[in-house]
Every structure is written in C-alpha cells, then in structure tokens.
Design an enzyme around this catalytic site. Structure first.
Site: not given
Ligand code: S3P
Length: 441
Positions: A29, A179, A328, A355
């Site tokens: 990220s 996001q 995640d 995902k």
C-alpha cells in the site's frame, strides 16, 4: 529492467521447523502511494524500501506513460527516484493504462486522473481486475463532477475517464475501503472547495499520513477521527519516503511460526501502523507467542521487529471494526483456524468476495481439498479446526495471498502437496518461496 514471472507448479513439502530471521518486502500500500504521490508532486521523490513486486510495477508503468520519470524497480534494493510533474502536469497517454492485477493502482489512479482537465484516460487490467467493482469509486467521484464510464455503468474496467473540473463535497463511503477513500482524497486535491470523506470505520490511513508529509492541507477530525478534510490549493513537494516491510506479508510467517512446532522466527522491519495490526490483536487472543522486540517511527510510520515462537493456539471469533484492519490477513487466519481445536468464526467479511479472487470461496474450496471442515456464509466462514489436514493438489486460482496461505497450510499437512499457479505470490512477495525454503529446517 522490471521483473516478469512465468507460471509454476510447485511442490510443497510438509513438516520441518521454521527458524532464523526474515526481512519482509516493502509494504504494498505504501509503495503504491509513494509512486502516485511522487508523480504529482513538484520535484524529486526518493523511495527507499520500495516493494519490487508486480503490483507496484503496474503503478509505475501507468505513471511513466503520463510523463513522470521513474527509475527501474529492481530486486537489488536501489532507491527508486520519481521526477514529479506537479498536480496538473500529467500528459494524456496515447495508450491504454494497464493496471495488471492491482486494484489499488486502478482505484487510486481513478481519483488522481478524474480532475486532470481536458485529458482522456483509459484504464484496464487483467481478467481478475476487470471483474472487480469500480462503481464504489466512480459513483462518489461523479458526485464531485467526475466523468467516468465503463462496463456496467462504470462498474467494470475497461474504464474511460474524461478529466474535468471537480468541486468539493461531503461524501460518506458505504464501505471502509482505503482504496475508495484514497481515490477521493486524491481527487479533492484539485477540486474547487474543500472535501470531507467520512468512512463507516477506520481503514488503513497511509494516504492521510503520506499526503500530509507531501504538504497537502489535510486534517483528520470528527467523531472517532473518521472525518478527513482536504482543502485544495496546497502543492505537493517531493519527499524522501522510507517504506516499512508489509505486515500483510509478515502475517504468513507469524502464523507459520506460531503453528509449526519448534519454530522460532524473527521478522524484521514490520510496519506496525495501528490501522494494519488487527492480525496481532487476534493472534494475541489466540495465545500466540509474539513479542515486539523493537519499535520506532520511521518516516511517519511505526516499524518494529517481531519474534514468534510456536505454541498451542486457541480458536477465534472476528467481525466488525477489526475486519478492515486485517482484511488481507483473512486467508492466512483461515489456515490458522484449521489447526486450532474448536470452532473459529469470521463475520462481516463480505469484502473478501471482491478481492483478487472471492477469497472466502477460494480458501474454503482449496482447504477442503486437504480435508478441512469449513462452512461458507455470505459474509464469512465458520472453521471447525483441529482435524489433521492431508497433502493435496492445490491451486492459487491466481491469487497471491491464497498462494502463500496454502503454502503455509501445506507445511502443517500430513504428506506433501502441489500448488498450481504458485507464481501468483510475486504480486506482493516475489521471494516468498525462496524465503520459505531458507527458513524451513
Ligand atoms: C489497499 C486497501 C485494501 C486492501 C488492499 C490494499 C490499499 O483494499 O485489501 O490489498 O492499498 O489501499 P480495500 O480498500 O478495497 O479494502
């Protein structure tokens, strides 16, 4: 040169112990953000610890097509230099921008490009990315005056963006997605008037931290710090960014080290941003022996060294606000649950279905091949752990985190396994299989 990977079926050995030191690669990220923000800053940005994996390479390729010069992202750990072109300096690319497998690339670019007036952009990605929802970004961008079209009314790539003038707005995001939030923050940098983004619960805050470090006028406030306010006008200035290791990559070693009897692993340079440490909180409740050996703040992000030793683990139950803080890590936690006696429960995790793959379905399907007892629900899983799993023919189904999670499950199984499409790991952790070989004794 950037790196390219080829398909691989891999043999996964069971058993052994894990010991030694591992330094996980840079945070995915943060790597994306350093490239993106560096590209629209004035002057040079230097990035140390950049993740040399497929996803950030996709971001770099897209950016290079619009003017910013970015030095190669290689495996030698050389700092990456970005020559920024300023907030309004991106050129209209002649070609389609290919975001590969990377949702972060596509969604953050949407936010960055929508306000680049009088320029046109087309974004696409691989088979997985072309089926991931983009309307969660395009819809709020349209509230700001953005012009985004795509298949299914702007939901699926290929997407076309006609850069236009934007106006600030107050926007509540329906999902706690970093996001989506980051795309809106990027768009608000060039909008007329301030923008407020309000999330239902905290998602990772790397954008807020880094944008502020680059000089953006950004404030976090409101009830429980969930309002983020950006006032346009400030220019971004090139920075030196130091990317910590990715806790989402460290998670595989944390779980493997805790499960595999006799293991003792030291994991260095792990990013410990509180919006990412849900995995540590859950593992602590499970009784895992994890120690934080050192902790310091480097370039605005907390970083530490962790030690994990094996020991019995208890089942867990997770849901609600912690999910975005370990989103995640659900695949590897599902593996952990298979080896804890009793019932573990994951709820409020329907985001996993959108995902790189539908991770609830894919993890259940693959672990069931090994004999796991998992019940799939619309927003989560119930895992009845404690059964011996057997080595099996497995498939990552192209998903990097599934590949690595299955690699750890296979260590704990009785008998060896094979894994199709193991190369998927390179999306976020190119040396994962090498590190596994090196640490396993
Ligand atoms: C990311 C946010 C998360 C995460 C992804 C990276 C980011 O996605 O799953 O791997 O860099 O902002 P969502 O924002 O869709 O939750």
């Amino acid at each position: 040169m950037d790196i390219i990977n080829t398909p691989q079926e891999r043999e996964l050995l069971s058993g052994g112990v894990l010991s030694g030191k591992v330094r996980v690669p840079g945070d995915k990220s943060i790597s994306h953000r350093a490239l993106l923000f560096g590209a629209i800053a004035d002057g040079i940005t230097t990035v140390e610890g950049m993740l040399p994996a497929e996803d950030p390479i996709s971001t770099a390729k897209c950016l290079r097509a619009m003017g910013p010069k970015i030095s190669p992202i290689d495996h030698d750990g050389n700092p990456v230099q970005i020559q920024g072109v300023g907030l309004d300096g991106l050129e209209e690319p002649e070609r389609i921008l290919d975001c590969g497998n990377s949702g972060t690339t596509m969604r953050l670019l949407m936010g960055m490009l929508v306000g680049q007036q009088n320029r046109h952009f087309v974004l696409t990605g691989d088979q997985s990315l072309r089926h991931r929802p983009m309307e969660r970004v395009s819809r709020p961008l349209k509230i700001m005056g953005g012009k985004v079209t795509g298949r299914s009314e702007g939901n699926f790539a290929p997407l076309a963006i006609q850069g236009s003038s934007l106006h600030g707005a107050v926007i509540g995001t329906p999902v706690a997605s970093a996001q989506v939030k980051s795309a809106l923050l990027l768009a608000s940098l060039t909008a007329q008037g301030p923008t407020t983004v309000i999330e239902p619960s905290h998602s990772r805050d790397h954008s807020e931290r880094m944008l502020r470090a680059f000089g953006a006028d950004l404030q976090v406030g409101g009830e429980m710090g969930r309002h983020i306010i950006v006032r346009p006008g400030a220019r971004l200035k090139g920075q030196k960014v130091v990317v910590p290791g990715d806790i989402s990559s460290a998670a595989f070693w944390l779980v493997a080290g805790a499960l595999l009897t006799g293991s003792d692993l030291t994991i260095e340079n792990v990013g410990l941003n509180p919006t990412r440490t849900g995995i540590l909180e859950v593992m602590e409740k499970m009784g895992a022996k994890i120690e934080v050996l050192t902790q310091e703040e480097i370039a605005g992000e907390p970083v530490g060294t962790l030690r994990v030793r094996s020991g019995p683990l208890k089942p867990f139950s997770i849901g609600g606000e912690i999910i975005p803080r370990l989103v995640d890590e659900v695949p590897i936690l599902t593996v952990a649950a298979c080896f804890c006696d009793g019932e573990s429960k994951i709820t409020g995790a329907s985001e996993l279905r959108v995902k790189e793959t539908d991770r609830l379905t894919v993890m259940s399907r693959q672990l069931k091949r090994m004999g796991a007892n998992i019940e799939e629900h619309s927003d989560g899983l119930i895992i009845y752990g404690g059964k011996t799993l057997k080595g099996a023919s497995l498939d990552s189904e192209t998903d990097h985190r599934v590949a690595m999670s299955l690699g750890i499950a296979a260590l704990m199984a009785e008998g060896n396994s094979t894994l199709l499409q193991s190369e998927a790991a390179a999306v976020s952790y190119p040396n994962f299989w090498k590190d596994l070989e090196r640490l396993r004794h």
